[in-house]
Write a protein that holds these residues in place. Sequence first.
Motif, PDB file in Angstrom:
ATOM      1  N   THR A   1      13.256  38.460 -33.292  1.00 32.12           N
ATOM      2  CA  THR A   1      12.966  37.032 -33.396  1.00 32.12           C
ATOM      3  C   THR A   1      12.964  36.379 -32.010  1.00 32.12           C
ATOM      4  O   THR A   1      13.853  36.636 -31.201  1.00 32.12           O
ATOM      5  CB  THR A   1      14.021  36.355 -34.293  1.00 32.12           C
ATOM      6  N   SER A   2      11.957  35.545 -31.757  1.00 35.07           N
ATOM      7  CA  SER A   2      11.872  34.893 -30.444  1.00 35.07           C
ATOM      8  C   SER A   2      13.087  33.994 -30.222  1.00 35.07           C
ATOM      9  O   SER A   2      13.653  33.428 -31.170  1.00 35.07           O
ATOM     10  CB  SER A   2      10.585  34.076 -30.330  1.00 35.07           C
ATOM     11  N   ALA A   3      13.477  33.855 -28.969  1.00 34.30           N
ATOM     12  CA  ALA A   3      14.711  33.135 -28.626  1.00 34.30           C
ATOM     13  C   ALA A   3      14.753  31.703 -29.147  1.00 34.30           C
ATOM     14  O   ALA A   3      15.775  31.286 -29.696  1.00 34.30           O
ATOM     15  CB  ALA A   3      14.916  33.173 -27.113  1.00 34.30           C
ATOM     16  N   PRO A   4      13.670  30.892 -29.018  1.00 36.13           N
ATOM     17  CA  PRO A   4      13.761  29.509 -29.496  1.00 36.13           C
ATOM     18  C   PRO A   4      14.041  29.411 -30.996  1.00 36.13           C
ATOM     19  O   PRO A   4      14.846  28.590 -31.431  1.00 36.13           O
ATOM     20  CB  PRO A   4      12.380  28.927 -29.144  1.00 36.13           C
ATOM     21  N   LEU A   5      13.384  30.264 -31.790  1.00 32.07           N
ATOM     22  CA  LEU A   5      13.606  30.229 -33.234  1.00 32.07           C
ATOM     23  C   LEU A   5      15.002  30.751 -33.570  1.00 32.07           C
ATOM     24  O   LEU A   5      15.712  30.182 -34.411  1.00 32.07           O
ATOM     25  CB  LEU A   5      12.541  31.056 -33.956  1.00 32.07           C
ATOM     26  N   ALA A   6      15.435  31.822 -32.904  1.00 30.55           N
ATOM     27  CA  ALA A   6      16.775  32.363 -33.151  1.00 30.55           C
ATOM     28  C   ALA A   6      17.850  31.335 -32.832  1.00 30.55           C
ATOM     29  O   ALA A   6      18.827  31.176 -33.582  1.00 30.55           O
ATOM     30  CB  ALA A   6      16.984  33.632 -32.318  1.00 30.55           C
ATOM     31  N   GLU A   7      17.669  30.618 -31.741  1.00 33.80           N
ATOM     32  CA  GLU A   7      18.658  29.607 -31.368  1.00 33.80           C
ATOM     33  C   GLU A   7      18.684  28.457 -32.371  1.00 33.80           C
ATOM     34  O   GLU A   7      19.741  27.913 -32.697  1.00 33.80           O
ATOM     35  CB  GLU A   7      18.354  29.075 -29.958  1.00 33.80           C
ATOM     36  N   ALA A   8      17.509  28.084 -32.876  1.00 33.76           N
ATOM     37  CA  ALA A   8      17.440  27.012 -33.869  1.00 33.76           C
ATOM     38  C   ALA A   8      18.144  27.412 -35.155  1.00 33.76           C
ATOM     39  O   ALA A   8      18.879  26.623 -35.763  1.00 33.76           O
ATOM     40  CB  ALA A   8      15.983  26.663 -34.151  1.00 33.76           C
ATOM     41  N   ILE A   9      17.955  28.669 -35.573  1.00 34.79           N
ATOM     42  CA  ILE A   9      18.618  29.169 -36.787  1.00 34.79           C
ATOM     43  C   ILE A   9      20.121  29.226 -36.567  1.00 34.79           C
ATOM     44  O   ILE A   9      20.923  28.840 -37.429  1.00 34.79           O
ATOM     45  CB  ILE A   9      18.064  30.556 -37.158  1.00 34.79           C
ATOM     46  N   ARG A  10      20.506  29.685 -35.386  1.00 34.35           N
ATOM     47  CA  ARG A  10      21.936  29.761 -35.073  1.00 34.35           C
ATOM     48  C   ARG A  10      22.570  28.371 -35.101  1.00 34.35           C
ATOM     49  O   ARG A  10      23.689  28.182 -35.572  1.00 34.35           O
ATOM     50  CB  ARG A  10      22.114  30.425 -33.707  1.00 34.35           C
ATOM     51  N   GLY A  11      21.853  27.385 -34.601  1.00 33.51           N
ATOM     52  CA  GLY A  11      22.361  26.021 -34.619  1.00 33.51           C
ATOM     53  C   GLY A  11      22.523  25.475 -36.021  1.00 33.51           C
ATOM     54  O   GLY A  11      23.448  24.715 -36.307  1.00 33.51           O
ATOM     55  N   LEU A  12      21.605  25.859 -36.924  1.00 35.14           N
ATOM     56  CA  LEU A  12      21.691  25.417 -38.317  1.00 35.14           C
ATOM     57  C   LEU A  12      22.897  26.003 -39.032  1.00 35.14           C
ATOM     58  O   LEU A  12      23.530  25.367 -39.870  1.00 35.14           O
ATOM     59  CB  LEU A  12      20.438  25.856 -39.078  1.00 35.14           C
ATOM     60  N   THR A  13      23.209  27.251 -38.716  1.00 34.77           N
ATOM     61  CA  THR A  13      24.236  27.968 -39.471  1.00 34.77           C
ATOM     62  C   THR A  13      25.616  27.854 -38.854  1.00 34.77           C
ATOM     63  O   THR A  13      26.605  28.173 -39.500  1.00 34.77           O
ATOM     64  CB  THR A  13      23.873  29.456 -39.569  1.00 34.77           C
ATOM     65  N   ASP A  14      25.660  27.442 -37.598  1.00 33.47           N
ATOM     66  CA  ASP A  14      26.929  27.432 -36.877  1.00 33.47           C
ATOM     67  C   ASP A  14      27.598  28.798 -36.960  1.00 33.47           C
ATOM     68  O   ASP A  14      28.795  28.932 -37.142  1.00 33.47           O
ATOM     69  CB  ASP A  14      27.867  26.349 -37.418  1.00 33.47           C
ATOM     70  N   GLU A  15      26.780  29.815 -36.874  1.00 32.95           N
ATOM     71  CA  GLU A  15      27.251  31.183 -37.058  1.00 32.95           C
ATOM     72  C   GLU A  15      26.464  32.079 -36.117  1.00 32.95           C
ATOM     73  O   GLU A  15      25.243  32.097 -36.149  1.00 32.95           O
ATOM     74  CB  GLU A  15      26.996  31.617 -38.509  1.00 32.95           C
ATOM     75  N   ASN A  16      27.138  32.815 -35.273  1.00 35.19           N
ATOM     76  CA  ASN A  16      26.435  33.746 -34.402  1.00 35.19           C
ATOM     77  C   ASN A  16      25.834  34.872 -35.226  1.00 35.19           C
ATOM     78  O   ASN A  16      26.493  35.435 -36.095  1.00 35.19           O
ATOM     79  CB  ASN A  16      27.387  34.339 -33.357  1.00 35.19           C
ATOM     80  N   ALA A  17      24.565  35.174 -34.972  1.00 37.88           N
ATOM     81  CA  ALA A  17      23.954  36.318 -35.634  1.00 37.88           C
ATOM     82  C   ALA A  17      24.626  37.584 -35.126  1.00 37.88           C
ATOM     83  O   ALA A  17      24.959  37.711 -33.947  1.00 37.88           O
ATOM     84  CB  ALA A  17      22.457  36.363 -35.333  1.00 37.88           C
ATOM     85  N   LEU A  18      24.837  38.522 -36.026  1.00 43.03           N
ATOM     86  CA  LEU A  18      25.339  39.825 -35.611  1.00 43.03           C
ATOM     87  C   LEU A  18      24.197  40.562 -34.931  1.00 43.03           C
ATOM     88  O   LEU A  18      23.031  40.236 -35.113  1.00 43.03           O
ATOM     89  CB  LEU A  18      25.840  40.607 -36.822  1.00 43.03           C
TER      90      LEU A  18
END
Length: 477
Positions: free
Chosen positions: A148-165
Amino acid sequence: MISSTPQTDTVHVIGGGLAGSEAAWQVANAGVRVVLHEMRPLRMTEAHRTEGLAELVCSNSFRSDDAANNAVGLLHAEMRRLGSLIMRSADANQVPAGGALAVDRDGFSAAVTKALHDHPRIEIDRSEIAGLPPAEWGNVIVATGPLTSAPLAEAIRGLTDENALAFFDAIAPIVHKDSIDMSVAWFQSRYDKVGPGGTGADYINCPMMKEQYDAFVAALLAGDKVDFKEWETNTPYFDGCLPVEVMAERGPETLRHGPMKPVGLTNPHNPTVKPYAIVQLRQDNKLGTLYNMVGFQTKLNYGAQQRVFRTIPGLESAEFARLGGLHRNTFLNSPKLLDGQLRLRAQPRLRFAGQMTGCEGYVESASVGLIAGLYAAANARTQSLEPPPVTTALGSLLGHITGGHIEMIEAGTRSFQPMNINFGLFPPLASAPTKKADGTRLRGNEKSVAKKQALSARALSDLDRWIADHLRVAAAA
């Protein structure tokens, strides 16, 4: 003027890999308009080389096609029953691989790309979704995969307040067949097994005696490796795709009990001498001109790969069409973050599919794209869709992703890990078989075989009932 009301009658699928391609196909075939967003070739990833949809970046194998005795073969059968584009394209582009279903990777990708391009309800948008999808997209499938591209991954991470494994995934080298010394190597499938499109002699085998094996392992361990970036140093490997040198680090005999096991094979050049270890290569394209080194995903640098792999008997003059590589994969803590229909709890308009959800393998990723597509299509038609039975391969995999580890998560641990489909995910049989058809008792391994066959038979029966009760009714409505 753009409406501020979320639109759910069009499904936006982000990512044109196996999961996204399958999801788009299922949605469109359900009568719903789809926009499939794929950022390649505008922006490439670390692993992709083409702009083709459903490009295979690692192995070309979909693994076992034995629906009666193997869980992934059962998943193949279930997907075929559900009209899977990925399975249709794989079947049309298969290459010999013993008991496995392997494909010509370029032909496979071309078939998927053409089918999606030609579908009247699918629009393919070649642009990057840099960040969260627009708010007016009310029905979105995110199938951007482990890269996943960095901008989208960061946006998802911000929504979940959870670091992706995260974990590392490695790619195996591909060799030009005409550079392999067939006076040393030979064609044979392990135990002469005949698979889809195969003959029982589908792998090229390169034998090693003990001294050669020991020297090879030593060279693997001493070879120069790819340097990790600082942020990668604590990322674990996924055990299903360990680099060959990491396996060697686990003990000198590990490889010969893994990808280099010498069982079920006889060297016709010297049939009285049993090799100590054997390297196998599997056909990678339909022409049969390219072969990939089975189980030889690696993080050795390019120079070390050529030097070390050319010490393998039969590969002394090997010419490589592609050398191995390493990339960082990410996945969600899905049981905590996703609901039973793969929707993000924090923003249900976003549904996730594919390897990003914590399934591992081409077929598993595509199957999750398939069910995500069915869910999104039902949503677009303002219908609800019951999940597939947990007794099926598709249902058991979905259960692993959306709730199989919920007790551990509630206990405060983070033990959710990528998983291939396996019979251990299935609920037990009401009663395990104890007798053969002739009435004699099952013994030893016969019990295990009979149990797998009973699980598979139950799965296909339950899936057929689910299709009749839910999908056909929905299609008629």
